[in-house]
Scaffold this motif. Sequence first.
Motif, PDB file in Angstrom:
ATOM      1  N   TYR A 192       0.947  -1.185   0.032  1.00 34.18           N
ATOM      2  CA  TYR A 192       0.056   0.003   0.062  1.00 34.18           C
ATOM      3  C   TYR A 192       0.792   1.334   0.024  1.00 34.18           C
ATOM      4  N   LYS A 193       0.674   2.159  -0.737  1.00 30.04           N
ATOM      5  CA  LYS A 193       1.634   3.395  -1.071  1.00 30.04           C
ATOM      6  C   LYS A 193       0.622   4.712  -0.399  1.00 30.04           C
ATOM      7  N   ASP A 194      -0.331   4.373   0.145  1.00 25.47           N
ATOM      8  CA  ASP A 194      -1.331   5.667   0.766  1.00 25.47           C
ATOM      9  C   ASP A 194      -1.478   5.116   2.111  1.00 25.47           C
ATOM     10  N   ARG A 195      -1.220   5.824   3.341  1.00 28.88           N
ATOM     11  CA  ARG A 195      -1.438   5.656   4.484  1.00 28.88           C
ATOM     12  C   ARG A 195      -3.037   5.666   4.992  1.00 28.88           C
ATOM     13  N   GLU A 196      -3.506   6.445   4.533  1.00 28.20           N
ATOM     14  CA  GLU A 196      -4.724   6.384   4.774  1.00 28.20           C
ATOM     15  C   GLU A 196      -5.666   5.058   4.268  1.00 28.20           C
ATOM     16  N   GLU A 197      -5.345   4.587   3.178  1.00 26.74           N
ATOM     17  CA  GLU A 197      -6.097   3.543   2.789  1.00 26.74           C
ATOM     18  C   GLU A 197      -5.300   2.350   3.607  1.00 26.74           C
ATOM     19  N   PHE A 198      -4.188   2.222   3.871  1.00 23.26           N
ATOM     20  CA  PHE A 198      -3.936   1.136   4.856  1.00 23.26           C
ATOM     21  C   PHE A 198      -4.607   1.018   6.259  1.00 23.26           C
ATOM     22  N   GLU A 199      -4.668   2.272   6.762  1.00 24.31           N
ATOM     23  CA  GLU A 199      -5.081   2.427   7.960  1.00 24.31           C
ATOM     24  C   GLU A 199      -6.599   2.227   8.081  1.00 24.31           C
ATOM     25  N   ARG A 200      -7.379   2.539   6.752  1.00 28.95           N
ATOM     26  CA  ARG A 200      -8.907   1.985   6.785  1.00 28.95           C
ATOM     27  C   ARG A 200      -8.934   0.446   6.655  1.00 28.95           C
ATOM     28  N   LEU A 201      -7.922  -0.004   6.362  1.00 29.10           N
ATOM     29  CA  LEU A 201      -7.869  -1.685   6.074  1.00 29.10           C
ATOM     30  C   LEU A 201      -7.597  -2.384   7.357  1.00 29.10           C
ATOM     31  N   LEU A 202      -6.550  -1.552   8.338  1.00 32.78           N
ATOM     32  CA  LEU A 202      -6.621  -2.062   9.512  1.00 32.78           C
ATOM     33  C   LEU A 202      -7.624  -1.862  10.443  1.00 32.78           C
ATOM     34  N   GLU A 203      -8.286  -0.919  10.552  1.00 32.79           N
ATOM     35  CA  GLU A 203      -9.459  -0.509  11.412  1.00 32.79           C
ATOM     36  C   GLU A 203     -10.413  -1.722  10.881  1.00 32.79           C
ATOM     37  N   GLN A 204     -10.613  -1.686   9.879  1.00 35.87           N
ATOM     38  CA  GLN A 204     -11.847  -2.848   9.201  1.00 35.87           C
ATOM     39  C   GLN A 204     -11.649  -4.355   9.825  1.00 35.87           C
ATOM     40  N   GLU A 205     -10.328  -4.532   9.337  1.00 32.48           N
ATOM     41  CA  GLU A 205      -9.825  -6.061   9.866  1.00 32.48           C
ATOM     42  C   GLU A 205      -9.598  -6.154  11.444  1.00 32.48           C
ATOM     43  N   SER A 206      -9.156  -5.429  12.042  1.00 25.79           N
ATOM     44  CA  SER A 206      -9.067  -5.460  13.312  1.00 25.79           C
ATOM     45  C   SER A 206     -10.678  -5.906  14.056  1.00 25.79           C
ATOM     46  N   ARG A 207     -11.357  -4.990  13.654  1.00 26.98           N
ATOM     47  CA  ARG A 207     -12.910  -5.265  14.034  1.00 26.98           C
ATOM     48  C   ARG A 207     -13.461  -6.540  13.698  1.00 26.98           C
ATOM     49  N   LYS A 208     -13.119  -7.058  12.596  1.00 30.64           N
ATOM     50  CA  LYS A 208     -13.577  -8.483  12.430  1.00 30.64           C
ATOM     51  C   LYS A 208     -12.893  -9.332  12.977  1.00 30.64           C
ATOM     52  N   ALA A 209     -11.582  -9.052  13.422  1.00 30.76           N
ATOM     53  CA  ALA A 209     -10.944 -10.021  14.411  1.00 30.76           C
ATOM     54  C   ALA A 209     -11.307  -9.891  15.975  1.00 30.76           C
ATOM     55  N   GLY A 210     -12.030  -9.026  16.210  1.00 33.74           N
ATOM     56  CA  GLY A 210     -12.319  -8.714  17.636  1.00 33.74           C
ATOM     57  C   GLY A 210     -11.239  -8.211  18.464  1.00 33.74           C
TER      58      GLY A 210
ATOM     59  N   LEU B 186      -7.179  -2.187  19.328  1.00 33.28           N
ATOM     60  CA  LEU B 186      -5.948  -1.770  19.180  1.00 33.28           C
ATOM     61  C   LEU B 186      -5.991  -0.164  19.731  1.00 33.28           C
ATOM     62  N   THR B 187      -5.224  -0.168  20.920  1.00 33.56           N
ATOM     63  CA  THR B 187      -5.046   1.299  21.485  1.00 33.56           C
ATOM     64  C   THR B 187      -4.196   2.239  20.584  1.00 33.56           C
ATOM     65  N   ALA B 188      -4.346   3.304  20.965  1.00 31.08           N
ATOM     66  CA  ALA B 188      -3.605   4.584  20.041  1.00 31.08           C
ATOM     67  C   ALA B 188      -1.745   4.098  20.144  1.00 31.08           C
ATOM     68  N   PRO B 189      -1.416   3.697  21.071  1.00 37.46           N
ATOM     69  CA  PRO B 189       0.264   3.281  20.994  1.00 37.46           C
ATOM     70  C   PRO B 189       0.331   2.081  20.179  1.00 37.46           C
ATOM     71  N   LEU B 190      -0.590   1.186  20.439  1.00 38.03           N
ATOM     72  CA  LEU B 190      -0.278  -0.265  19.657  1.00 38.03           C
ATOM     73  C   LEU B 190      -0.545   0.005  18.304  1.00 38.03           C
ATOM     74  N   ARG B 191      -1.570   0.893  17.836  1.00 36.70           N
ATOM     75  CA  ARG B 191      -1.926   1.278  16.468  1.00 36.70           C
ATOM     76  C   ARG B 191      -0.674   1.920  15.843  1.00 36.70           C
ATOM     77  N   LYS B 192      -0.029   2.798  16.576  1.00 35.99           N
ATOM     78  CA  LYS B 192       1.319   3.530  16.018  1.00 35.99           C
ATOM     79  C   LYS B 192       2.466   2.750  16.038  1.00 35.99           C
ATOM     80  N   ALA B 193       2.618   1.530  16.990  1.00 43.20           N
ATOM     81  CA  ALA B 193       3.665   0.782  16.880  1.00 43.20           C
ATOM     82  C   ALA B 193       3.316  -0.140  15.746  1.00 43.20           C
ATOM     83  N   ILE B 194       2.206  -0.585  15.271  1.00 45.65           N
ATOM     84  CA  ILE B 194       1.861  -1.547  14.210  1.00 45.65           C
ATOM     85  C   ILE B 194       2.568  -0.727  12.811  1.00 45.65           C
ATOM     86  N   LEU B 195       1.807   0.653  12.761  1.00 45.96           N
ATOM     87  CA  LEU B 195       2.050   1.223  11.521  1.00 45.96           C
ATOM     88  C   LEU B 195       3.677   1.463  11.307  1.00 45.96           C
TER      89      LEU B 195
END
Length: 721
Positions: free
Chosen positions: A559-577, A580-589
């Motif tokens: 992915y070459k667009d951070r916004e697009e990847f962040e949307r994917l991360l948000e959607q898939e993490s919800r599905k997986a239950g 992700l806290t803000a610090p964890l989200r920042k660490a993953i990115l």
Amino acid sequence: MNHSEIVSFLWGIADLIRDTFKRGKYQDVILPFTVLRRLDCVLAPTKEKVLEEYARYQGKLENLDPLLRRASGLSFYNTSPYDFEKLLADPPNLAANLRNYIAGFSPNMREVLERFDFDNTISKLDEAGLLFKVMERFKRVDLHPDKVDNHTMGTIFEELIRRFNEALNENPGEHFTPRDVVHLMVELMLAGDEGRLRGPGVVRTVYDPCCGTGGMLTIAKEHITKGWRRNGEMIRPAINPEAEIHLFGQEVNPETWAICRSDLFIKDPKGRDANNIAFGSVLSNDGHAGRTFDYMIANPPYGKDWKRDEEAVRAEHERGEAGRFGPGLPRISDGQLLFLLHMLAHMKPPEEGGSRIAIIMNGSPLFNGDAGSGESEIRRYILERDLLEAIVALPEQLFYNTGIATYVWVLTNRKAPERRGMVQLIDATHFWVPMRKSLGDKRREIPPEMAEDIVQILRDFRDGDTRRILQDGKEEEVVVSRIFPVSHFGYRKITVERPLRLNFQASPERIARLEEERAFQNLAKSKKKGPAAEREIAEGRAQQEAIRRFLASLPQTLYKDREEFERLLEQESRKAGLKLTAPLRKAILSALSERDETAAICRDKNGQPEPDPELRDTENVPLPDGDDPTDTEGVPASVRAYFEREVKPYVPDAWIDTRKRDPRDGKVGIVGYEINFNRYFYRYTPPRPLEEIEIEIRAIERDIMRLLAEITSGTWEENAR
């Protein structure tokens, strides 16, 4: 004996005491006894008269001090019946009688002798059976001013101290200024002031905040009232023999303070100058607070820290303009510029006649410190107030304990009209002759005729002034004077940002980086104790494993667009239950990203480009000579023009960080000042032709082969011989 013979004679006393005193303690014996012998010789002609007056009026008058001073003809006296000859006549009681003799000095001179810790030295010499031998040796040398004048005596003291410092391998900044350098500094300080110093009723003050043995002060006074002499030859006549010159100083070293005071007491029957020499650290305890002076001259210690004075200096800095150090503080490891600020604070206002300063420092005050640093702010204060008249670069190898490059700064708050707003740089590095005999690291000196030429360059005030010098056996003409406006040394440091561009991918290699992220590591840590901690750590490890499985399940698309990847991360993490806290989200990115020039720009919540810290750069934009208006963002016109010309064509996506502003003028960019002296006198030396180098290499090769042939062709015995 001449001064060199006297120095050798006194230094020879070290042979007597070397088994009792360590090499570093020789001065504890030689310096105080030299001063004491000098005083004994000075007081000898009036000794009997003083004793008669003391015996006649003791107990009859409350204050005998004025009477006894008049009897001695000096500002001090001694009421003890002893002198060196009488002391040596009673060897068994020598220590007690010597203490009685020292106690018999007038209070002003007794204060001087106490700085030597004389009592302790007497005890050590007496216990070792050396007191009589040392005093008997000193009695052999006559140090009366009729035999050894004050100028020669000052040279003797400085030569002795130079030898002590050399024996101790002292810090390069702990040295005394050679006389040739002092004469030049005095001439530079007085240049152009001859008219002010002539005429009847002239009264002037000269001040040295780190006066040592007082050499700079006395030479300055002599240049005005007696002229400049060398080996009895008049170099320049007196400016005004009738001028009344008052000397002021301060010294932190007790031994050199005592030498300075005793010397001035001998020179001045009234003792006025001697009483003006304060004791203590001038940085933390200004001995002349509230006073201003006509002339100031100094050689502060180079590269010496100011830790012992730090608390007082910082407190005074916080007072701003009410204190001496308001403009800024240099780094703690080098206090040279603090001495300069101290001198500036003692300048007379221009309406009261103003002041002139000559101070010698090494190269660091010229350029050390970035924009906004203490050093840069001090230079800014000096230059923006138009206090700097000239800087003179001196030859190397002029000082006894160091061969480093040095520079004389000439400052004044009453510049001549043609010099206002301008600074003259003088390259005097070629103005030297080799010494016949080196003294420590001092292998060169500046003869009077060359010193006069340097001063003449200052007087002439010509840009591009030249002199013919001998360089590598060839005579060539070099530029020795450059003149620049004050603004030439200033710049505005701007911060140039470029956008952050990242690509993202949930590849195994990038997922593995997550283990290094602190927020991810903290999941398996606990601040609790016992079973509760074990339970929390186990839960954390389970969460770590869940995140690993989740990331591994994501598509490995780049992915070459951070916004697009962040949307994917948000959607898939919800599905997986997964939550992700803000610090964890920042660490993953952070773990899954890499810089990519072809990627889309990363933007903040307001849609503005985020700067990339790794691409951040700075530019030093020269200050303009005139006004520099700002645009609506606070960017000066000179900065905007520079940016559009020098930066934008090469990095079109760059921008100026308008948050970085100068605290003094509020404009974008931090103002700094530096004086890169060598840049203005750089002379290009072309490399030798390759053919010439090749011929030289081949000649060396032939010599090596010849030597090898000689070694291998001879017998073992011949080669051994």
